[in-house]
Design a protein around this motif. Structure first.
Motif, mmCIF file in Angstrom:
data_model
loop_
_atom_site.group_PDB
_atom_site.id
_atom_site.type_symbol
_atom_site.label_atom_id
_atom_site.label_comp_id
_atom_site.label_asym_id
_atom_site.label_seq_id
_atom_site.Cartn_x
_atom_site.Cartn_y
_atom_site.Cartn_z
ATOM 1 N N ASP A 188 0.808 -1.218 0.000
ATOM 2 C CA ASP A 188 0.000 0.000 0.000
ATOM 3 C C ASP A 188 0.842 1.268 0.000
ATOM 4 O O ASP A 188 0.284 2.378 0.030
ATOM 5 C CB ASP A 188 -0.912 0.018 1.242
ATOM 6 N N THR A 189 2.160 1.134 -0.020
ATOM 7 C CA THR A 189 3.034 2.303 0.149
ATOM 8 C C THR A 189 2.783 3.356 -0.917
ATOM 9 O O THR A 189 2.585 4.541 -0.611
ATOM 10 C CB THR A 189 4.512 1.870 0.116
ATOM 11 N N GLU A 190 2.800 2.960 -2.207
ATOM 12 C CA GLU A 190 2.645 3.937 -3.279
ATOM 13 C C GLU A 190 1.289 4.631 -3.203
ATOM 14 O O GLU A 190 1.182 5.859 -3.328
ATOM 15 C CB GLU A 190 2.834 3.271 -4.649
ATOM 16 N N ALA A 191 0.229 3.844 -2.974
ATOM 17 C CA ALA A 191 -1.111 4.431 -2.918
ATOM 18 C C ALA A 191 -1.253 5.361 -1.724
ATOM 19 O O ALA A 191 -1.802 6.464 -1.841
ATOM 20 C CB ALA A 191 -2.157 3.321 -2.846
ATOM 21 N N ALA A 192 -0.740 4.948 -0.560
ATOM 22 C CA ALA A 192 -0.856 5.768 0.648
ATOM 23 C C ALA A 192 -0.040 7.049 0.512
ATOM 24 O O ALA A 192 -0.494 8.132 0.918
ATOM 25 C CB ALA A 192 -0.398 4.980 1.867
ATOM 26 N N THR A 193 1.128 6.925 -0.091
ATOM 27 C CA THR A 193 1.965 8.115 -0.271
ATOM 28 C C THR A 193 1.312 9.082 -1.245
ATOM 29 O O THR A 193 1.274 10.293 -1.006
ATOM 30 C CB THR A 193 3.362 7.719 -0.772
ATOM 31 N N GLY A 194 0.786 8.552 -2.342
ATOM 32 C CA GLY A 194 0.112 9.410 -3.307
ATOM 33 C C GLY A 194 -1.100 10.107 -2.715
ATOM 34 O O GLY A 194 -1.344 11.296 -2.958
ATOM 35 N N GLU A 195 -1.868 9.370 -1.903
ATOM 36 C CA GLU A 195 -3.048 9.969 -1.264
ATOM 37 C C GLU A 195 -2.638 11.073 -0.298
ATOM 38 O O GLU A 195 -3.252 12.151 -0.252
ATOM 39 C CB GLU A 195 -3.833 8.896 -0.519
ATOM 40 N N LEU A 196 -1.589 10.829 0.489
ATOM 41 C CA LEU A 196 -1.115 11.845 1.430
ATOM 42 C C LEU A 196 -0.651 13.097 0.700
ATOM 43 O O LEU A 196 -1.030 14.224 1.060
ATOM 44 C CB LEU A 196 0.034 11.280 2.262
ATOM 45 N N LEU A 197 0.157 12.920 -0.349
ATOM 46 C CA LEU A 197 0.711 14.067 -1.056
ATOM 47 C C LEU A 197 -0.354 14.821 -1.845
ATOM 48 O O LEU A 197 -0.168 15.989 -2.177
ATOM 49 C CB LEU A 197 1.848 13.614 -1.975
ATOM 50 N N ALA B 150 0.952 19.773 2.287
ATOM 51 C CA ALA B 150 1.547 21.099 2.107
ATOM 52 C C ALA B 150 2.828 21.136 2.920
ATOM 53 O O ALA B 150 2.797 21.124 4.149
ATOM 54 C CB ALA B 150 0.591 22.192 2.560
ATOM 55 N N ILE B 151 3.951 21.156 2.230
ATOM 56 C CA ILE B 151 5.266 21.144 2.863
ATOM 57 C C ILE B 151 6.009 22.377 2.374
ATOM 58 O O ILE B 151 6.138 22.579 1.163
ATOM 59 C CB ILE B 151 6.055 19.876 2.505
ATOM 60 N N SER B 152 6.498 23.191 3.304
ATOM 61 C CA SER B 152 7.085 24.452 2.858
ATOM 62 C C SER B 152 8.144 24.975 3.819
ATOM 63 O O SER B 152 7.836 25.296 4.962
ATOM 64 C CB SER B 152 5.989 25.516 2.700
ATOM 65 N N PRO B 153 9.398 25.068 3.362
ATOM 66 C CA PRO B 153 10.378 25.883 4.085
ATOM 67 C C PRO B 153 10.129 27.349 3.723
ATOM 68 O O PRO B 153 9.881 27.672 2.559
ATOM 69 C CB PRO B 153 11.717 25.390 3.537
ATOM 70 N N VAL B 154 10.169 28.220 4.705
ATOM 71 C CA VAL B 154 9.826 29.631 4.494
ATOM 72 C C VAL B 154 11.036 30.495 4.831
ATOM 73 O O VAL B 154 11.517 30.487 5.974
ATOM 74 C CB VAL B 154 8.615 30.038 5.361
ATOM 75 N N LEU B 155 11.529 31.232 3.846
ATOM 76 C CA LEU B 155 12.717 32.059 4.042
ATOM 77 C C LEU B 155 12.361 33.323 4.812
ATOM 78 O O LEU B 155 11.360 33.982 4.525
ATOM 79 C CB LEU B 155 13.317 32.456 2.689
ATOM 80 N N GLY C 78 0.230 12.591 15.138
ATOM 81 C CA GLY C 78 -0.858 13.380 14.580
ATOM 82 C C GLY C 78 -0.528 14.831 14.321
ATOM 83 O O GLY C 78 -1.365 15.579 13.811
ATOM 84 N N ALA C 79 0.706 15.258 14.636
ATOM 85 C CA ALA C 79 1.050 16.674 14.491
ATOM 86 C C ALA C 79 1.573 17.026 13.106
ATOM 87 O O ALA C 79 1.759 18.204 12.810
ATOM 88 C CB ALA C 79 2.094 17.062 15.541
ATOM 89 N N VAL C 80 1.807 16.043 12.253
ATOM 90 C CA VAL C 80 2.352 16.339 10.924
ATOM 91 C C VAL C 80 1.307 16.039 9.841
ATOM 92 O O VAL C 80 0.752 16.949 9.241
ATOM 93 C CB VAL C 80 3.658 15.557 10.670
ATOM 94 N N GLN C 81 1.053 14.770 9.570
ATOM 95 C CA GLN C 81 0.035 14.369 8.593
ATOM 96 C C GLN C 81 0.148 15.110 7.254
ATOM 97 O O GLN C 81 -0.832 15.582 6.695
ATOM 98 C CB GLN C 81 -1.358 14.558 9.188
ATOM 99 N N GLY C 82 1.379 15.225 6.786
ATOM 100 C CA GLY C 82 1.611 15.828 5.477
ATOM 101 C C GLY C 82 1.528 17.335 5.452
ATOM 102 O O GLY C 82 1.721 17.940 4.397
ATOM 103 N N GLN C 83 1.248 17.948 6.595
ATOM 104 C CA GLN C 83 1.094 19.398 6.665
ATOM 105 C C GLN C 83 2.173 19.967 7.583
ATOM 106 O O GLN C 83 2.144 19.768 8.790
ATOM 107 C CB GLN C 83 -0.290 19.762 7.215
ATOM 108 N N THR D 62 8.948 14.331 6.563
ATOM 109 C CA THR D 62 7.499 14.532 6.589
ATOM 110 C C THR D 62 6.768 13.255 6.196
ATOM 111 O O THR D 62 5.751 12.891 6.810
ATOM 112 C CB THR D 62 7.101 15.687 5.646
ATOM 113 N N LEU D 63 7.269 12.552 5.202
ATOM 114 C CA LEU D 63 6.656 11.287 4.804
ATOM 115 C C LEU D 63 6.735 10.272 5.939
ATOM 116 O O LEU D 63 5.744 9.596 6.258
ATOM 117 C CB LEU D 63 7.352 10.737 3.560
ATOM 118 N N GLU D 64 7.901 10.160 6.555
ATOM 119 C CA GLU D 64 8.054 9.177 7.634
ATOM 120 C C GLU D 64 7.181 9.526 8.834
ATOM 121 O O GLU D 64 6.546 8.651 9.436
ATOM 122 C CB GLU D 64 9.518 9.105 8.065
#
Length: 916
Positions: A131-140, A144-149, A634-639, A670-672
């Protein structure tokens, strides 16, 4: 010879060779430019410092101090410049060695390293299986992942210096990757000497304080060197590892530069307009250059390859009617796209791009239309057997168009809650004479603000003259609306409220957004996220209750629904640390995250945390990979968003390969954290109780020193370079929020920066030793064993101690004692420094006992090696800085002494690598 051919026990030999090479070239440059006497003096200082640091030779220390204290003024400046530049060159050599070792691992086929995408996906497959590919695709798909300068004022390197360093890095890389002929080797040597000579002859410091526009331009240089090319490549790598499916634009680089008004009066509506113009020119210029290169590559002739009907139609709309390209539909299509993009440049920025189009054309309606034309090229190539061509430059350009748009990077707006409060109060008073918003309690304020938000009627009137503050704030929101209309809603996505303390702080911003046209009550439309920033210890503790109250207000909950049921919350690491110390700040942040996860789940709202982390541990810094994995369940979840502070941007993103690695680490972590086993959702309750007890003791110790010790403020200002840092032209923002010397008013950034310069690093460890002593005194039988188990089994605690380990290793009590001698009151000096010394020793002893190390950094040999290599060259800078500070404070108007201090600040910051 490349590193991977060396014996396993000599992997660092190329690093030593590079450092020796750069040191030799720098020495030759000093000899040629300053004379043999200057070179001999610097070499003697170097050798003495190495003897003191590596051999712990106390006689060498006394000799070093005598040498440095006796320097004439001009000699001092030459010494400071030489050792400062060596720190910069050592950084370049270390970065190149990291790249070398990474390549060696890849060439050797080693197992994927932690922090890489390959390792992250391997670990996910262990957890998720097929399920890795499907779960990763669904999460992404919803991530929203963003380094902010940010442009926080501790970036001490000029752009001209960075350009020289980039060239030196390129030349070292060339020597490492390519087997050079003798002539090529000589040419490389000469180019390296030219680059170091240019570095030596380039002014290290700025003669005038940076403007905000200067800061914008500095930030844009990292898009040009790294982000525009490396982020699309990272997307491509992930897509290939997930089976080739194209992913949405879930990762982008954000910016505060040009929109962060908190304490910076120079960020205005005009500056925000200018920032977007500069960003758009960077994005459009990149696309035009890439289209030009793509046109040169895709010389496919219609007699040799088929083209889709859509591609042929695109070619027919082109104004390129050259007979030489009549049978080259891809080139004609690209020429037409180039003309439309050039017209977009003219529409958005005025004028023409440097390379003109073949003819006039209609501008694109936006980046999506441009991306659609790129997709047409892609589909035609794939459909007609040219997939290899589609996977080259075109693939990366398609991704760049979707990630960067025409705005390049979303700019966050940020302002202090007190400012919003005053502006709303003035608007209400002018609209309803006699009203006094500031006199209302919290409940009454919320009630009044909700009434306002129920109507589209505006408070501001064009016939009323408002204060400069209110006029400026209203102008910012109108400028934000213009940016949306000009560049799309992606240009500004977040408005952040510093010092958030109550629900009314968010409702006040909502009213101001309505005034600027960014919130339209009748349409139930909110164009930006309203983001509270909880910064102090008290505010962090109150954050869950504030958010719960807001979610229970139907009008506000409706606004969140309009934003896709997602609410962002920013957590302040720097100010919470200055408020409560390192241990308590980390613990209160962790607890706040756990409680926010619970509150958001109860109300059916998705949580995105924005981590306001600094470059140094004292401001929440440290390795991003470990920090993300140590987040509570629960603090990350792709965000996730996190700040990249000014003082580390060059180190993390100035080199494209290093920048790519840092982006990859952020994505992998973030994925892990989102899909892997991650940290246990609920740590052992005994750990929670222990951590709370440790935090309470550490908080008392830290507050007792910093805020409750009479005279500590004087000690800080006299024993550090804080007043000189405030003078240094390293940013547009003042060092304090208010005039005066109160620590409460001082910004967290120069607070940490100052402690770093004197090598105490106090914000990164103070209080931990006392906390452990208190704990062991109350639990003599099993207290240490319990702490050791926490370290083994709880990633949060392990990461906290790892960061503290790094900070303690970079501190130096012997050097710090020399800074303490600058304090005029000997009783105050001796009393406070002795408290700091005892706490430092107690903290080191506690850390070693818990981790089982015999020395600091036993678990981090790379950093231990780095410190061993560079600190003999850093120590002279500290000793000279102390003497310069003493002279400066006796003779205030000596410009050359002030110059020497500022150069030493630059060199020490470079040597420590994370300065503020």
């Amino acid at each position: 010879m490349t590193d991977n051919t060396l014996p396993a026990n000599d992997k660092d030999a190329p690093l030593r060779e590079d450092i020796r090479l750069l040191g030799r070239v720098l020495g030759d440059t000093v000899r040629d430019q300053q004379g043999e006497a200057s070179f001999a003096l610097i070499e003697r200082i170097r050798q003495t410092s190495v003897r003191f640091r590596r051999d712990e030779d106390l006689e060498a220390r006394r000799e070093l101090e005598d040498l440095l204290d006796a320097l004439a003024r001009e000699q001092t400046i030459q010494v400071v410049r030489a050792f400062s530049y060596f720190s910069h060159l050592a950084n370049i050599a270390e970065d190149q060695h990291h790249i070398r070792r990474s390549r060696a691992h890849l060439i050797a086929g080693s197992a994927p390293r932690a922090g890489s995408l390959a390792c992250a996906l391997e670990r996910l497959r262990e957890c998720l299986g097929d399920d890795t590919e499907a779960a990763t695709g669904e999460l992404l798909g919803k991530a929203a992942i963003s380094p902010v300068l940010t442009a926080h004022p501790t970036e001490v390197q000029r752009k001209s210096i960075l350009n020289c360093q980039t060239e030196i890095a390129r030349l070292l890389d060339e020597r490492d990757r390519i087997t050079l002929t003798p002539a090529e080797h000589q040419a490389n040597d000469e180019a390296l000497r030219r680059a170091v000579l240019t570095l030596w002859q380039t002014r290290m410091l700025r003669p005038a304080r940076l403007s905000v526009v200067d800061e914008v331009n500095n930030g844009l240089s990292y898009f040009q060197t790294t982000f525009l090319r490396e982020l699309p490549r990272l997307y491509a790598s992930l897509e290939d590892q997930l089976g080739g499916t194209e992913l949405p634009a879930f990762m982008q680089v954000g910016s505060w530069i040009g929109g962060d008004r908190d304490g910076n009066p120079y960020v205005t509506a005009e500056v925000l307009d200018r920032a977007f113009a500069l960003q758009a020119a960077t994005a459009l210029g990149f696309y035009l250059d890439e289209l030009h290169a793509l046109g040169a590559q895709l010389s496919l002739a219609s007699g040799l390859v088929n083209a889709s009907d859509a591609l042929l139609a695109l070619a027919e709309t082109s104004a390129d009617h050259s007979p030489h390209r009549s049978d080259e539909p891809y080139r004609r299509a690209i020429a037409g796209m180039y003309a439309r993009l050039a017209a977009s440049w003219n529409e958005l920025l005025g004028g023409q791009p440097p390379r003109h189009a073949v003819a006039a054309a209609q501008p694109y309606s936006g980046p999506d239309e441009f991306a659609a034309d790129l997709d047409t090229l892609h589909r035609s190539l794939v459909a007609n057997g040219s997939q290899a061509l589609a996977r080259g430059r075109l693939r990366h350009l398609r991704r760049a168009a979707r990630v960067f748009g025409f705005h390049l990077a979303p700019i966050d707006l940020r302002q202090n809650a007190d400012v919003h409060e005053r502006v709303v109060a003035e608007l209400l008073a002018c609209a309803s004479p006699g009203s006094d918003y500031l006199a209302l309690d919290e409940a009454a304020r919320c009630e009044l603000l909700l009434v306002e938000l129920a109507t589209p009627r505006l408070l501001a009137s064009p016939h009323v003259r408002y204060s400069a503050e209110t006029s400026g704030e209203l102008a910012i929101f109108h400028a934000a609306r213009r940016a949306h209309l000009r560049f799309g809603s992606a240009a500004i996505q977040n408005c952040i409220i510093s010092k958030t303390a109550a629900a009314s702080d968010l409702l006040e911003l909502a009213v101001l957004l309505r005034e600027g046209g960014l919130l339209r009550p009748q349409e139930r439309a909110l164009d930006v996220n309203i983001v509270p920033l909880f910064e102090t210890i008290g505010d962090l503790r109150n954050a869950p209750a504030v958010m719960a109250k807001l979610f229970e207000l139907p009008p506000y909950r409706a606004l969140i629904a309009a934003r896709g049921d997602l609410q962002e919350v920013m957590l302040g690491y720097s100010d919470s640390n200055k408020d409560g110390g390192f241990l308590t700040s980390g613990w209160e942040l962790y607890k706040a995250e756990i409680e926010l996860v619970t509150v958001f789940a109860r109300h059916g709202v998705r949580l995105r945390l924005f981590h306001g982390r600094g470059g140094s541990v004292g401001r929440g810094g440290g390795p991003s990979y470990q920090a993300i994995l140590a987040q509570p369940g629960g603090a990350v979840q792709g965000q996730i968003r996190l700040t990249e502070q000014g003082e580390v941007i060059a180190a993390k993103y100035g080199n494209p390969e290093v920048g790519r690695r840092n982006l990859e680490v952020l994505l992998a972590a973030t994925l892990e954290a989102s899909l892997g086993s991650g940290d246990a959702p609920a740590p052992d309750p005994a750990f929670i109780d222990t951590m709370q007890a440790l935090s309470d003791s550490a908080f008392a110790a830290y507050r007792g020193l910093v805020y409750e010790t009479p005279g500590f403020e004087d000690y800080f200002w006299q024993s550090t370079v804080i007043s000189e840092i405030a003078e240094l032209n390293i940013g547009s923002r003042p060092a304090s929020r208010k005039k005066g010397t109160r620590i409460e008013d001082l910004r967290a950034i120069p607070w940490v920066f100052s402690w770093s310069q004197c090598r105490l690093m106090l914000p990164g460890w103070f209080g931990f030793g006392s906390a452990v002593q208190d704990w062991l005194a109350r639990h003599p039988a099993d207290g240490l064993a319990g702490l050791q188990r926490m370290h083994r089994e709880w990633s949060f605690f392990a990461t906290l101690l790892s960061n503290m380990d790094m900070v303690l290793a970079k501190s130096d009590l012997a050097i710090a004692s020399r800074y303490a001698e600058l304090v005029r009151d000997t009783t105050l000096r001796d009393t406070i420094f002795e408290r700091i010394r005892k706490e430092w020793q107690a903290t080191v002893d506690a850390l070693l006992a818990i981790t089982g190390q015999s020395e600091l950094l036993d678990g981090n040999p790379l950093l231990k090696r780095s410190i061993r290599n560079r600190f003999p060259y850093l120590d002279p800078l500290n000793h000279v800085q102390v003497e310069l500070l003493r002279r400066h404070r006796e003779v205030h108007d000596d410009e050359r002494i002030r110059l020497g201090i500022h150069i030493s600040i630059n060199g020490i910051a470079a040597g420590l690598r994370n300065s503020g």
